[in-house]
Design an enzyme around this catalytic site. Structure first.
Site, PDB file in Angstrom:
ATOM      1  N   SER A  88      21.742 -20.167 -15.627  1.00  0.00           N
ATOM      2  CA  SER A  88      21.024 -21.342 -14.800  1.00  0.00           C
ATOM      3  C   SER A  88      22.530 -22.349 -14.112  1.00  0.00           C
ATOM      4  O   SER A  88      22.935 -23.114 -15.015  1.00  0.00           O
ATOM      5  CB  SER A  88      20.014 -22.399 -15.390  1.00  0.00           C
ATOM      6  OG  SER A  88      20.086 -23.401 -14.352  1.00  0.00           O
ATOM      7  N   ASP A 119      17.946 -15.659  -5.761  1.00  0.00           N
ATOM      8  CA  ASP A 119      17.024 -16.108  -4.912  1.00  0.00           C
ATOM      9  C   ASP A 119      16.772 -15.144  -3.914  1.00  0.00           C
ATOM     10  O   ASP A 119      15.980 -15.172  -3.156  1.00  0.00           O
ATOM     11  CB  ASP A 119      17.655 -17.241  -3.928  1.00  0.00           C
ATOM     12  CG  ASP A 119      17.725 -18.705  -5.047  1.00  0.00           C
ATOM     13  OD1 ASP A 119      16.798 -18.692  -6.076  1.00  0.00           O
ATOM     14  OD2 ASP A 119      18.640 -19.410  -4.655  1.00  0.00           O
TER      15      ASP A 119
HETATM   16  C1  S3P Z   1      20.880 -23.410  -7.580  1.00  0.00           C
HETATM   17  C2  S3P Z   1      20.868 -22.499  -8.604  1.00  0.00           C
HETATM   18  C3  S3P Z   1      19.856 -21.426  -8.953  1.00  0.00           C
HETATM   19  C4  S3P Z   1      19.232 -21.184  -7.592  1.00  0.00           C
HETATM   20  C5  S3P Z   1      18.770 -22.358  -6.729  1.00  0.00           C
HETATM   21  C6  S3P Z   1      19.882 -22.983  -6.467  1.00  0.00           C
HETATM   22  C7  S3P Z   1      22.165 -24.269  -7.511  1.00  0.00           C
HETATM   23  O1  S3P Z   1      18.719 -21.922  -9.739  1.00  0.00           O
HETATM   24  O2  S3P Z   1      17.790 -20.274  -7.675  1.00  0.00           O
HETATM   25  O3  S3P Z   1      18.232 -21.869  -5.599  1.00  0.00           O
HETATM   26  O4  S3P Z   1      22.365 -24.924  -6.296  1.00  0.00           O
HETATM   27  O5  S3P Z   1      22.555 -24.647  -8.402  1.00  0.00           O
HETATM   28  P1  S3P Z   1      18.720 -21.880 -11.310  1.00  0.00           P
HETATM   29  O6  S3P Z   1      19.726 -22.850 -11.898  1.00  0.00           O
HETATM   30  O7  S3P Z   1      17.393 -22.220 -11.623  1.00  0.00           O
HETATM   31  O8  S3P Z   1      19.167 -20.308 -11.617  1.00  0.00           O
END
Ligand code: S3P
Length: 459
Positions: A174, A327
């Site tokens: 994440s 995504d």
């Molecule tokens: C993001 C990280 C991702 C992604 C989100 C944007 C970011 O989420 O799905 O749309 O900008 O750091 P996760 O950290 O939950 O994977």
């Protein structure tokens, strides 16, 4: 089931060849971070190409509420930052609407401040787990004063008088969690270390370095990243050009692959390797995607994508690729529905905690529109039908439930452009969170998408 009183249904119908040249709006991840770091840095930050979607506007409001001055002049966002360590206690709860990135990164940002901050959001955001960010914050000394059960919004926190810099191994792939810990580290004395076993998008690290933070990244022999940030340093305002969002480009891109005769150009798409898993996967499936005019802008690679209709074949998408296309699975599943053979997507556990349970939402939408698929706990298999014969159920009154998830709405509208029968979604209003121009942009390529308003206008 209705989840909002203001649903705006939309229907997409089989379209003739998509043609033209488009620019997708700015990258959402980079846009959020530009406002946060610009709002924190000393001096002026100028941002062009910012995504002006609802999610990002919420982040601008939050930074204003904590002391940044943010104005828009002739399409340029001009930010006078508060200075690192100098954010002010917001008077009202910060309302992040639908925005998971906005709320989680801001929790990190304020988690090391001795002030009280409350967070609220819409029905989708209020269901999403915040514990993944609160766990490391608790280690630096942040108190959670109030939270809904399961560490959910609405939530109020207070940072410690003396934050402790921590070493944190991110337990799931994440970028939001990694970024929240790093942002908290900006106001903690000493070195904050994030250990990242699986690399995720690296925009926070890159941008922190760009603003002058003392940050270093080392990748060990096992491929594990060790990110070290020295807290309480000076951040200085920057000039940022936000490249086009590859996660938004994914929708016209897949549409052009699926609609026979299509030939489009998508200009200025971000090509950071932590974001290009969809292109790689589609190319393995036989997609004709030409990467043209590769260049570097503001420290990020960008390119133009020429996309032509292609007959796709099923592939297995390995789990380790998931962070680079996290995504994009909803629209990949739609592409797979038109491929010959089976596409197997592995390692999808994180899809369960997106704006909706995306794994379930995609599977239900595919089933509703007569696509043969199997939902596993962390996997999705789609057995495709080239040409899309028999697909689409809008005429029978079936609309895909979007569950306040913009990417579910866009993915199924793309499906309708190539399916035999129209495909409907129960709401397209939510698309404005990330891609307000979606309808107009798709329409300019020749896509047939109607809402109640456009049908009523006799369009
Ligand atoms: C993001 C990280 C991702 C992604 C989100 C944007 C970011 O989420 O799905 O749309 O900008 O750091 P996760 O950290 O939950 O994977």
């Amino acid at each position: 089931m209705n989840h909002s009183p203001n649903l705006r249904p939309a229907t997409a119908s089989r379209s003739t060849a998509l043609k033209g040249r488009v620019r997708v709006p700015g990258d959402k991840s980079i846009s959020h971070r530009s406002l946060m770091l610009g709002g924190l840095a000393a001096g002026e930050t100028r941002v062009t190409g910012l995504l002006e979607g609802e999610d990002v506007i919420r982040t601008a409001s939050a930074m204003r509420a904590m002391g940044a001055q943010i104005d828009r002049q002739d399409g340029v966002w001009i930010i006078q930052g508060a200075g690192n360590g100098c954010l002010l206690e917001p008077v009202e709860p910060l309302d992040f609407g639908n925005a998971g990135t906005g709320v989680r990164l801001t929790m990190g940002l304020v988690g090391s401040y001795d002030m009280k901050t409350s967070f609220i959001g819409d029905a989708s955001l209020s269901k999403r787990p915040m514990g993944r960010v609160l766990d490391p914050l608790r280690q630096i000394g942040t108190q959670i004063l109030e939270a809904a059960p399961g560490d959910r919004l609405p939530l109020t926190m207070r940072g410690p008088v003396r934050p402790v810099p921590i070493t944190y191994r991110v337990p799931m792939a994440s970028a939001q969690v990694k970024s929240a810990v790093l942002l908290a580290g900006l106001n903690a004395p000493g070195i904050t270390t994030v250990i990242e076993p699986v690399m995720t998008r690296d925009h926070t690290e890159k941008m922190l370095a760009g603003f002058g933070a003392a940050i270093e990244v080392e990748t060990d022999a096992d491929g594990v990243r060790h990110i070290r940030l020295e807290g309480r340093g000076k951040l200085t305002g920057q000039t940022i050009a936000v490249p086009g969002d590859p996660s938004s480009a994914a929708f016209p891109l897949v549409a052009a692959l699926l609609v026979p005769g299509s030939d489009i150009l998508i200009e200025n798409a971000l090509m950071n390797p932590t974001r290009t898993g969809l292109i790689l996967t589609l190319q393995e499936m036989g997609a004709d995607i030409e990467i043209q005019n590769e260049r570097s802008e503001g420290g990020e690679g960008v390119a133009d994508l020429r996309v032509r209709h292609s007959q796709l074949k099923g592939v297995t998408v390995p789990p380790e690729r998931a962070p680079t296309m996290i995504d994009e699975y909803p629209v990949l599943a739609v592409a797979a529905a038109f491929a010959e053979g089976e596409t197997v997507m592995l390692g999808l556990e994180e899809l369960r905690v997106k704006e909706s349970d995306r794994l379930a939402a995609v599977a239900r939408g595919l089933e509703l529109n007569c696509v043969d698929c199997t939902e596993g706990e962390t996997t999705l298999s789609v057995r495709g039908r080239p040409g899309g014969k028999g697909y689409g159920r809008a005429q029978a009154g079936g609309a895909v439930e979007t569950h306040l998830d913009h990417r579910i709405a866009m993915a199924f509208l793309v499906m309708g452009l190539a399916a035999e029968h129209p495909v409907s979604v129960d709401d397209c209003g939510i698309i404005a969170t990330s891609f307000p121009e979606f309808m107009d942009l798709m329409g300019s390529l020749g896509a047939e998408i109607r809402t109640a308003e456009t049908a009523g206008a006799g369009a």
